[in-house]
Motif scaffolding. Structure first.
Motif, PDB file in Angstrom:
ATOM      1  N   GLU A 123       0.864  -1.170   0.000  1.00 56.47           N
ATOM      2  CA  GLU A 123       0.000   0.000   0.000  1.00 56.47           C
ATOM      3  C   GLU A 123       0.906   1.227   0.000  1.00 56.47           C
ATOM      4  N   THR A 124       0.410   2.327  -0.572  1.00 58.16           N
ATOM      5  CA  THR A 124       1.201   3.547  -0.684  1.00 58.16           C
ATOM      6  C   THR A 124       0.395   4.733  -0.182  1.00 58.16           C
ATOM      7  N   VAL A 125       1.047   5.612   0.560  1.00 55.70           N
ATOM      8  CA  VAL A 125       0.454   6.887   0.950  1.00 55.70           C
ATOM      9  C   VAL A 125       1.347   7.986   0.396  1.00 55.70           C
ATOM     10  N   LEU A 126       0.733   8.929  -0.320  1.00 53.03           N
ATOM     11  CA  LEU A 126       1.416  10.109  -0.838  1.00 53.03           C
ATOM     12  C   LEU A 126       0.965  11.318  -0.030  1.00 53.03           C
ATOM     13  N   TRP A 171      -5.998   5.846 -12.364  1.00 52.66           N
ATOM     14  CA  TRP A 171      -5.878   4.474 -11.905  1.00 52.66           C
ATOM     15  C   TRP A 171      -6.905   3.577 -12.571  1.00 52.66           C
ATOM     16  N   GLY A 172      -6.662   2.289 -12.433  1.00 51.54           N
ATOM     17  CA  GLY A 172      -7.562   1.276 -12.970  1.00 51.54           C
ATOM     18  C   GLY A 172      -6.893   0.504 -14.093  1.00 51.54           C
ATOM     19  N   ASP A 173      -7.565  -0.557 -14.547  1.00 51.95           N
ATOM     20  CA  ASP A 173      -7.004  -1.418 -15.591  1.00 51.95           C
ATOM     21  C   ASP A 173      -6.700  -0.671 -16.880  1.00 51.95           C
ATOM     22  N   LYS A 174      -7.496   0.389 -17.155  1.00 48.93           N
ATOM     23  CA  LYS A 174      -7.254   1.234 -18.331  1.00 48.93           C
ATOM     24  C   LYS A 174      -7.078   2.689 -17.907  1.00 48.93           C
ATOM     25  N   LEU A 175      -6.649   2.876 -16.666  1.00 49.02           N
ATOM     26  CA  LEU A 175      -6.393   4.209 -16.103  1.00 49.02           C
ATOM     27  C   LEU A 175      -7.611   5.129 -16.242  1.00 49.02           C
ATOM     28  N   GLU A 176      -8.792   4.546 -16.018  1.00 45.71           N
ATOM     29  CA  GLU A 176     -10.036   5.289 -16.201  1.00 45.71           C
ATOM     30  C   GLU A 176     -10.406   6.187 -15.024  1.00 45.71           C
ATOM     31  N   GLY A 177      -9.907   5.922 -13.813  1.00 46.84           N
ATOM     32  CA  GLY A 177     -10.183   6.773 -12.663  1.00 46.84           C
ATOM     33  C   GLY A 177      -9.279   7.995 -12.663  1.00 46.84           C
ATOM     34  N   VAL A 178      -9.801   9.121 -12.158  1.00 47.80           N
ATOM     35  CA  VAL A 178      -9.007  10.358 -12.110  1.00 47.80           C
ATOM     36  C   VAL A 178      -9.280  11.078 -10.793  1.00 47.80           C
ATOM     37  N   ALA A 179      -8.219  11.570 -10.154  1.00 46.05           N
ATOM     38  CA  ALA A 179      -8.334  12.411  -8.960  1.00 46.05           C
ATOM     39  C   ALA A 179      -7.236  13.457  -9.016  1.00 46.05           C
ATOM     40  N   GLU A 180      -7.477  14.590  -8.368  1.00 44.05           N
ATOM     41  CA  GLU A 180      -6.502  15.673  -8.284  1.00 44.05           C
ATOM     42  C   GLU A 180      -6.125  15.870  -6.817  1.00 44.05           C
ATOM     43  N   ALA A 181      -4.850  16.140  -6.557  1.00 43.67           N
ATOM     44  CA  ALA A 181      -4.380  16.391  -5.195  1.00 43.67           C
ATOM     45  C   ALA A 181      -3.404  17.556  -5.215  1.00 43.67           C
ATOM     46  N   GLY A 182      -3.511  18.413  -4.206  1.00 46.76           N
ATOM     47  CA  GLY A 182      -2.638  19.575  -4.127  1.00 46.76           C
ATOM     48  C   GLY A 182      -1.908  19.646  -2.804  1.00 46.76           C
ATOM     49  N   PRO A 183      -1.161  20.720  -2.579  1.00 47.35           N
ATOM     50  CA  PRO A 183      -0.352  20.862  -1.377  1.00 47.35           C
ATOM     51  C   PRO A 183      -1.158  20.594  -0.104  1.00 47.35           C
ATOM     52  N   GLY A 184      -0.607  19.731   0.744  1.00 47.83           N
ATOM     53  CA  GLY A 184      -1.252  19.373   2.001  1.00 47.83           C
ATOM     54  C   GLY A 184      -2.138  18.148   1.911  1.00 47.83           C
ATOM     55  N   ASP A 185      -2.516  17.731   0.706  1.00 47.69           N
ATOM     56  CA  ASP A 185      -3.391  16.568   0.541  1.00 47.69           C
ATOM     57  C   ASP A 185      -2.626  15.267   0.742  1.00 47.69           C
ATOM     58  N   PHE A 186      -3.333  14.266   1.254  1.00 47.83           N
ATOM     59  CA  PHE A 186      -2.835  12.900   1.354  1.00 47.83           C
ATOM     60  C   PHE A 186      -3.591  12.041   0.356  1.00 47.83           C
ATOM     61  N   VAL A 187      -2.918  11.049  -0.215  1.00 48.84           N
ATOM     62  CA  VAL A 187      -3.511  10.147  -1.204  1.00 48.84           C
ATOM     63  C   VAL A 187      -3.183   8.719  -0.783  1.00 48.84           C
ATOM     64  N   PHE A 188      -4.186   7.841  -0.772  1.00 47.53           N
ATOM     65  CA  PHE A 188      -3.970   6.422  -0.489  1.00 47.53           C
ATOM     66  C   PHE A 188      -4.083   5.633  -1.781  1.00 47.53           C
ATOM     67  N   ILE A 189      -3.092   4.791  -2.067  1.00 45.90           N
ATOM     68  CA  ILE A 189      -3.105   3.928  -3.252  1.00 45.90           C
ATOM     69  C   ILE A 189      -3.066   2.480  -2.764  1.00 45.90           C
ATOM     70  N   PRO A 190      -4.147   1.720  -3.000  1.00 47.40           N
ATOM     71  CA  PRO A 190      -4.173   0.324  -2.553  1.00 47.40           C
ATOM     72  C   PRO A 190      -3.110  -0.535  -3.242  1.00 47.40           C
ATOM     73  N   ALA A 191      -2.758  -1.630  -2.594  1.00 48.33           N
ATOM     74  CA  ALA A 191      -1.813  -2.591  -3.165  1.00 48.33           C
ATOM     75  C   ALA A 191      -2.301  -3.059  -4.530  1.00 48.33           C
TER      76      ALA A 191
END
Length: 148
Positions: free
Chosen positions: A66-69, A80-100
Protein backbone atom coordinates in the motif's frame (compact mmCIF):
# COMPACT_ATOMS: atom_id res chain seq x y z
CA UNK A 1 26.73 0.15 20.43
CA UNK A 2 25.03 -3.21 20.06
CA UNK A 3 22.65 -4.82 17.65
CA UNK A 4 20.07 -2.37 16.22
CA UNK A 5 17.32 -5.02 16.62
CA UNK A 6 17.78 -4.95 20.38
CA UNK A 7 18.76 -1.28 20.52
CA UNK A 8 16.47 0.54 18.05
CA UNK A 9 17.35 4.11 17.17
CA UNK A 10 15.71 7.15 15.67
CA UNK A 11 17.33 7.87 12.32
CA UNK A 12 17.40 11.21 10.52
CA UNK A 13 18.07 11.40 6.78
CA UNK A 14 18.96 14.84 5.44
CA UNK A 15 17.90 15.90 1.92
CA UNK A 16 21.45 15.51 0.59
CA UNK A 17 21.50 11.91 1.91
CA UNK A 18 18.48 10.69 -0.09
CA UNK A 19 19.42 7.75 -2.31
CA UNK A 20 18.36 7.49 -5.97
CA UNK A 21 19.48 3.85 -6.12
CA UNK A 22 15.94 2.45 -6.30
CA UNK A 23 13.60 1.31 -9.10
CA UNK A 24 12.37 4.25 -11.18
CA UNK A 25 9.48 5.01 -13.53
CA UNK A 26 9.95 7.56 -16.34
CA UNK A 27 8.61 10.98 -15.31
CA UNK A 28 9.19 10.63 -11.56
CA UNK A 29 12.46 10.74 -9.66
CA UNK A 30 12.41 8.60 -6.52
CA UNK A 31 14.98 9.26 -3.78
CA UNK A 32 14.84 6.91 -0.80
CA UNK A 33 15.03 8.01 2.82
CA UNK A 34 14.27 4.63 4.45
CA UNK A 35 13.90 1.11 3.08
CA UNK A 36 15.24 -2.37 3.85
CA UNK A 37 18.75 -0.92 4.11
CA UNK A 38 17.64 0.78 7.35
CA UNK A 39 18.42 -1.91 9.93
CA UNK A 40 15.43 -0.95 12.09
CA UNK A 41 12.86 -1.02 9.26
CA UNK A 42 10.52 -3.99 9.36
CA UNK A 43 7.31 -2.73 7.71
CA UNK A 44 7.70 0.67 6.04
CA UNK A 45 9.77 2.51 3.47
CA UNK A 46 9.76 6.22 2.71
CA UNK A 47 11.07 8.40 -0.06
CA UNK A 48 10.65 11.69 -1.90
CA UNK A 49 9.11 11.60 -5.35
CA UNK A 50 9.48 14.47 -7.78
CA UNK A 51 7.18 14.54 -10.80
CA UNK A 52 8.96 16.83 -13.20
CA UNK A 53 7.19 19.77 -14.90
CA UNK A 54 4.92 18.52 -17.67
CA UNK A 55 5.71 14.88 -16.87
CA UNK A 56 3.40 11.90 -16.66
CA UNK A 57 4.67 8.61 -15.32
CA UNK A 58 4.05 5.38 -17.09
CA UNK A 59 1.40 3.03 -15.73
CA UNK A 60 2.76 1.00 -12.82
CA UNK A 61 1.92 -0.62 -9.47
CA UNK A 62 3.79 -1.57 -6.32
CA UNK A 63 2.87 -5.21 -5.83
CA UNK A 64 1.45 -6.05 -2.40
CA UNK A 65 2.49 -2.69 -0.93
CA UNK A 66 0.00 0.00 0.00
CA UNK A 67 1.20 3.55 -0.68
CA UNK A 68 0.45 6.89 0.95
CA UNK A 69 1.42 10.11 -0.84
CA UNK A 70 1.55 13.52 0.80
CA UNK A 71 1.71 16.41 -1.66
CA UNK A 72 4.37 18.83 -0.43
CA UNK A 73 4.22 21.21 -3.39
CA UNK A 74 2.68 21.38 -6.83
CA UNK A 75 -0.39 19.54 -8.02
CA UNK A 76 -0.74 15.88 -8.86
CA UNK A 77 -3.29 14.32 -11.15
CA UNK A 78 -3.66 10.61 -10.45
CA UNK A 79 -5.17 8.08 -12.81
CA UNK A 80 -5.88 4.47 -11.90
CA UNK A 81 -7.56 1.28 -12.97
CA UNK A 82 -7.00 -1.42 -15.59
CA UNK A 83 -7.25 1.23 -18.33
CA UNK A 84 -6.39 4.21 -16.10
CA UNK A 85 -10.04 5.29 -16.20
CA UNK A 86 -10.18 6.77 -12.66
CA UNK A 87 -9.01 10.36 -12.11
CA UNK A 88 -8.33 12.41 -8.96
CA UNK A 89 -6.50 15.67 -8.28
CA UNK A 90 -4.38 16.39 -5.20
CA UNK A 91 -2.64 19.58 -4.13
CA UNK A 92 -0.35 20.86 -1.38
CA UNK A 93 -1.25 19.37 2.00
CA UNK A 94 -3.39 16.57 0.54
CA UNK A 95 -2.84 12.90 1.35
CA UNK A 96 -3.51 10.15 -1.20
CA UNK A 97 -3.97 6.42 -0.49
CA UNK A 98 -3.11 3.93 -3.25
CA UNK A 99 -4.17 0.32 -2.55
CA UNK A 100 -1.81 -2.59 -3.16
CA UNK A 101 -1.59 -3.80 -6.79
CA UNK A 102 -3.67 -0.84 -8.07
CA UNK A 103 -2.37 0.23 -11.49
CA UNK A 104 -1.84 3.98 -11.45
CA UNK A 105 -0.13 6.96 -13.05
CA UNK A 106 0.99 10.32 -11.64
CA UNK A 107 0.76 13.42 -13.84
CA UNK A 108 2.12 16.93 -13.32
CA UNK A 109 0.07 19.17 -15.59
CA UNK A 110 2.21 22.22 -14.79
CA UNK A 111 4.80 22.97 -17.48
CA UNK A 112 6.75 25.15 -15.02
CA UNK A 113 6.75 23.65 -11.53
CA UNK A 114 7.67 20.23 -10.20
CA UNK A 115 5.32 18.30 -7.94
CA UNK A 116 7.05 17.08 -4.78
CA UNK A 117 5.60 14.11 -2.89
CA UNK A 118 6.49 12.46 0.41
CA UNK A 119 5.78 8.75 -0.07
CA UNK A 120 5.41 5.93 2.45
CA UNK A 121 4.93 2.29 1.46
CA UNK A 122 3.91 -0.72 3.53
CA UNK A 123 7.05 -2.68 2.79
CA UNK A 124 10.80 -2.25 2.98
CA UNK A 125 11.60 -3.62 -0.49
CA UNK A 126 11.39 -1.20 -3.44
CA UNK A 127 8.70 -2.81 -5.63
CA UNK A 128 7.92 -1.03 -8.89
CA UNK A 129 6.16 -2.93 -11.67
CA UNK A 130 6.19 -0.74 -14.78
CA UNK A 131 3.50 -1.60 -17.35
CA UNK A 132 4.50 -0.14 -20.74
CA UNK A 133 1.81 -2.29 -22.39
CA UNK A 134 -0.71 0.21 -20.96
CA UNK A 135 0.89 3.23 -22.67
CA UNK A 136 -2.11 3.53 -25.02
CA UNK A 137 -4.33 4.35 -21.99
CA UNK A 138 -1.84 6.55 -20.13
CA UNK A 139 -2.00 10.31 -20.23
CA UNK A 140 1.05 11.41 -22.24
CA UNK A 141 3.76 13.65 -20.85
CA UNK A 142 3.94 17.19 -22.13
CA UNK A 143 7.74 16.77 -21.93
CA UNK A 144 9.69 13.60 -22.79
CA UNK A 145 12.07 12.82 -19.92
CA UNK A 146 12.99 9.31 -21.07
CA UNK A 147 15.95 10.48 -23.20
CA UNK A 148 17.36 13.32 -21.09
Amino acid sequence: MGDSRTNPQIRVVRPDQLDGNTPQTPGVIRKVAFDGRNPDAAHLSAFRGIVQPGAATGAHHHGDQETVLHVISGNARLRWGDKLEGVAEAGPGDFVFIPARLIHQEINASPEFETVLAVVRSGVDPIVVNLPELDEYAEPSAVDYTHL
